[in-house]
Scaffold this motif. Structure first.
Motif, PDB file in Angstrom:
ATOM      1  N   VAL A 420      -5.357  13.033  15.096  1.00 49.11           N
ATOM      2  CA  VAL A 420      -4.296  13.036  16.096  1.00 49.11           C
ATOM      3  C   VAL A 420      -3.470  11.764  15.912  1.00 49.11           C
ATOM      4  CG1 VAL A 420      -5.662  14.389  17.725  1.00 49.11           C
ATOM      5  CG2 VAL A 420      -5.702  11.896  17.854  1.00 49.11           C
ATOM      6  N   GLY A 421      -2.281  11.794  16.481  1.00 52.50           N
ATOM      7  CA  GLY A 421      -1.401  10.636  16.384  1.00 52.50           C
ATOM      8  C   GLY A 421       0.041  11.067  16.510  1.00 52.50           C
ATOM      9  N   ALA A 422       0.916  10.087  16.663  1.00 49.69           N
ATOM     10  CA  ALA A 422       2.329  10.372  16.811  1.00 49.69           C
ATOM     11  C   ALA A 422       2.908  10.901  15.494  1.00 49.69           C
ATOM     12  CB  ALA A 422       3.071   9.101  17.250  1.00 49.69           C
ATOM     13  N   VAL A 594      -7.816   8.820  15.473  1.00 45.07           N
ATOM     14  CA  VAL A 594      -6.456   8.550  15.925  1.00 45.07           C
ATOM     15  C   VAL A 594      -5.769   7.679  14.881  1.00 45.07           C
ATOM     16  CG1 VAL A 594      -5.015   7.626  17.772  1.00 45.07           C
ATOM     17  CG2 VAL A 594      -7.232   8.666  18.327  1.00 45.07           C
ATOM     18  N   LEU A 595      -4.666   8.185  14.319  1.00 43.57           N
ATOM     19  CA  LEU A 595      -3.888   7.436  13.343  1.00 43.57           C
ATOM     20  C   LEU A 595      -2.659   6.828  14.005  1.00 43.57           C
ATOM     21  CD1 LEU A 595      -3.906   9.810  10.206  1.00 43.57           C
ATOM     22  CD2 LEU A 595      -5.269   7.746  10.568  1.00 43.57           C
ATOM     23  N   ASP A 596      -2.327   5.626  13.561  1.00 40.19           N
ATOM     24  CA  ASP A 596      -1.131   4.955  14.068  1.00 40.19           C
ATOM     25  C   ASP A 596      -0.544   4.100  12.948  1.00 40.19           C
ATOM     26  OD1 ASP A 596       0.811   4.056  15.959  1.00 40.19           O
ATOM     27  OD2 ASP A 596      -0.312   2.175  16.146  1.00 40.19           O
ATOM     28  N   GLY A 597       0.677   4.469  12.514  1.00 40.29           N
ATOM     29  CA  GLY A 597       1.318   3.710  11.447  1.00 40.29           C
ATOM     30  C   GLY A 597       0.560   3.725  10.142  1.00 40.29           C
ATOM     31  N   GLY A 598      -0.135   4.817   9.854  1.00 39.91           N
ATOM     32  CA  GLY A 598      -0.863   4.936   8.597  1.00 39.91           C
ATOM     33  C   GLY A 598      -2.231   4.282   8.603  1.00 39.91           C
TER      34      GLY A 598
END
Length: 632
Positions: A420-422, A594-598
């Motif tokens: 999941v993530g933006a 959770v991924l954020d900015g790679g």
């Protein structure tokens, strides 16, 4: 290329096809005298030069038939030049002296020459066409196979129409070059040289007179060709616009859009305008330079008159006989077409080389993801499906930052892991690495301890199945759509896969069952039905690892539940990597990342991440609030 036929009004002479004034039949693009080098062809060759030895290598396996074709061209051209000399003796000797034996010999010789040249022409056509077809077959299949191996980035950067054009239009045009143009150039050169030599033998004085008329004829022909080329360029653009309108407006998506926004009348008017422009340009092309061509026809007609005049004057006749005059006139009438053709060799070569350049340009594109020299096999039937990403970093070509940075992640065999993530956080990129749509810039991706780069691409595709948001169905039957993933699948196996995807009952209810045509891009079925058919296609391969790339994000709630039930059933017992848009669909996952900015920002189960109160909790609460507002 077939042997040229007898020139009208000149018994037994074999000029190049076409009328004396250079006109073409309607619908044929001018390739006659005066053709200029296309600036686009020149630019293509400057950007991607083609060594002649590379083209020659394509014909290496065909040396013997090529030698035969060349010999046939030379022999048939030289044999054709004998007829005017037979005509000379027929008029000067056989007929005036009533020599029946000589008459029969000369007439028989004419007939024998005609039969021989036509027979040689048939053989030449068969051989040259066969060579051209074989060369083009090899190029076409090599290009298609190479395109299949190019990375996804190539297809995102390149228009689909450009790929199709080079694979079909360019290769087909090259076929004409190989089959027709090469033999035409050889025939023109041989005929022009032989005819000029024969004319000089008959009368060097009249030969000089004929050559004096050649420069204005060439000049007029080139002027007309240039004029027509300009008009034809505009016509090609108009035709391309019309084809684009047809493709965009009459596809299933285009028709749906036109009907829903009421743009049908506007589209019809636009098409009518384009068609009218094309009609006008075609008319201009046919009429372009008619007065110039008429002038040139007068020039061509004046040449025999001048020859007769020179033959009749005591100062220039040199004791010429009637037979010599007739034979010479026949030869000179056949000289101009091949000579003008020879003048076009430069343009023909540039055009031909440009076509090869366009095809070779694609063939020379590097295959960045390919089979290793010594692959390590992993048997799909016994594979556990344990996936491990170790210190994985990835950056797209031309990007200024990494899409993924130092990812360490383990997907235990048989477990469900959700990402999941933006938007732009790297979820789809990570999924693409697991299915080896990309290779990591750093680190490794392994299945059962084997680096994907050490497996064949076929082995990876057998181990990893992908179901994406955009389900693509072929315009064929449901059965063939499913069998696309496994050509040797039996009907029983196809039905089992459909049952697992919970789409069997739907298919059986159709009048034609599994033989129902799905329509263009599957538009006969709803989004959820398409997705379940696509899921059944993946199930048929029975992969150990399943990648679900937002497989339900484009569906409504009711349809999503039906597809999700099918996904849950299929995922059981498989290593599953799910990219989730709606977090409610992945609550039961064994691990949520959770991924954020790679980068990996958080990981844990649903309850653990909610209790932590971090990014996942924020996303969850945001979706819960939005859902509540929609329900109220």
């Amino acid at each position: 290329m077939t042997a040229p036929t007898t020139f009208p009004g000149s018994p037994g002479v074999r000029p190049q096809p076409g009328t004396p004034d250079g006109e073409r039949e309607p619908g044929h693009q001018s390739r006659g005298a005066g053709r200029r080098k296309n600036p686009a062809d020149v630019a293509q060759l400057e950007q991607h030069p083609v060594p002649l030895r590379r083209i020659a290598a394509l014909f290496g396996p065909h040396r013997r038939p090529l030698a035969i074709v060349t010999a046939i061209i030379v022999v048939s051209s030289l044999i054709g030049l004998v007829t005017p000399f037979l005509t000379k003796h027929l008029i000067d000797d056989a007929i005036p002296h009533q020599n029946v034996r000589l008459l029969l010999f000369l007439v028989g010789g004419m007939l024998a020459i005609t039969v021989t040249t036509q027979a040689l022409g048939v053989i030449q056509t068969w051989l040259s066409t066969k060579i051209g077809q074989q060369v083009m077959h090899g190029l076409r299949t090599d290009l298609f196979s190479h395109l299949q191996r190019l990375p996804l980035g190539f297809f995102t950067r390149t228009r689909g129409g450009e790929v199709q054009s080079r694979l079909t239009n360019d290769v087909n045009a090259m076929q004409g070059v190989v089959t027709n143009s090469a033999t035409s150039v050889a025939t023109n050169i041989t005929t022009a040289v032989g005819t000029a030599a024969a004319m000089a033998l008959l009368s060097w004085r009249l030969s000089l007179l004929s050559l004096l008329v050649l420069p204005p004829a060439i000049w007029l022909t080139r002027r007309v060709a240039r004029l027509r080329r300009t008009i034809q360029t505009r016509a090609q653009r108009a035709l391309a616009d019309m084809q684009t309108q047809i493709e965009e407006s009459l596809s299933i998506s285009g028709v749906l859009l036109a009907k829903t926004v009421g743009s049908g009348p506007v589209l019809s008017q636009h098409f009518r305008d384009t068609s009218a422009e094309l009609t006008e340009l075609e008319l201009q092309s046919q009429m372009a330079g008619r007065w110039r061509m008429g002038t040139m026809a007068i020039v061509f007609s004046a040449i025999p008159a001048l020859i007769y005049l020179a033959a009749g004057l005591p100062a220039t006749s040199g004791g010429m006989t009637i037979g010599t005059l007739v034979a010479f006139t026949a030869l000179q009438s056949a000289l101009f077409r091949p000579m003008l053709g020879v003048l076009n060799v430069g343009a023909e070569v540039v055009t031909s080389m440009a076509l090869f350049s366009r095809v070779f340009e694609f063939l020379d594109m590097p295959v960045t993801i390919d089979d290793p020299e010594n692959p390590i096999p992993v048997d799909p039937a016994t594979a556990q499906g344990d996936v491990t990403l170790t210190d994985v970093t990835f950056r797209y070509d031309g990007a200024d930052r990494d899409a993924l940075t130092h990812i360490d992640l383990e997907l235990p065999a048989g477990k469900q892991v959700a990402l999941v993530g933006a938007t732009g956080s790297g979820k789809s990129t990570l999924a693409g690495l697991v299915s080896r749509l990309h290779d990591p810039s750093g680190g490794s991706v392994r299945i059962d301890g084997v680096d994907l780069r050490d497996m064949t691409l076929q082995n990876v595709s057998d181990l990893v199945g992908v179901v994406s948001q955009q389900s693509y169905l072929l315009h064929t039957t449901i059965r063939e759509n499913l069998r696309y993933a496994r050509p040797d699948a039996t009907d029983i196996q196809i039905e089992q896969a459909a049952r697992a995807a919970q789409v069997h009952d739907l298919i059986e209810a159709l009048p034609d069952g599994y033989d129902t045509l799905v329509g263009a891009r599957g538009h006969r079925f709803s989004g959820g039905e398409q997705q379940r058919i696509a899921l059944a296609r993946t199930i048929l391969r029975d992969p150990a690892v399943l990648v679900l790339d937002e497989a339900t994000s484009a569906l409504d709630n009711a349809t999503e539940r039906a597809v999700q039930d099918a996904l849950d059933e299929v995922s059981r017992g498989r290593t599953t990597l799910t990219i989730a848009h709606r977090l409610s669909t992945i609550q039961g996952a064994d691990l949520i990342v959770v991924l954020d900015g790679g980068r990996i920002a958080e990981r844990g189960t649903h309850d653990e991440l909610l209790a932590r109160g971090g990014r996942y909790a924020t996303l969850w609460n945001s979706q819960a609030t939005r859902h509540a507002s929609q329900m109220s």
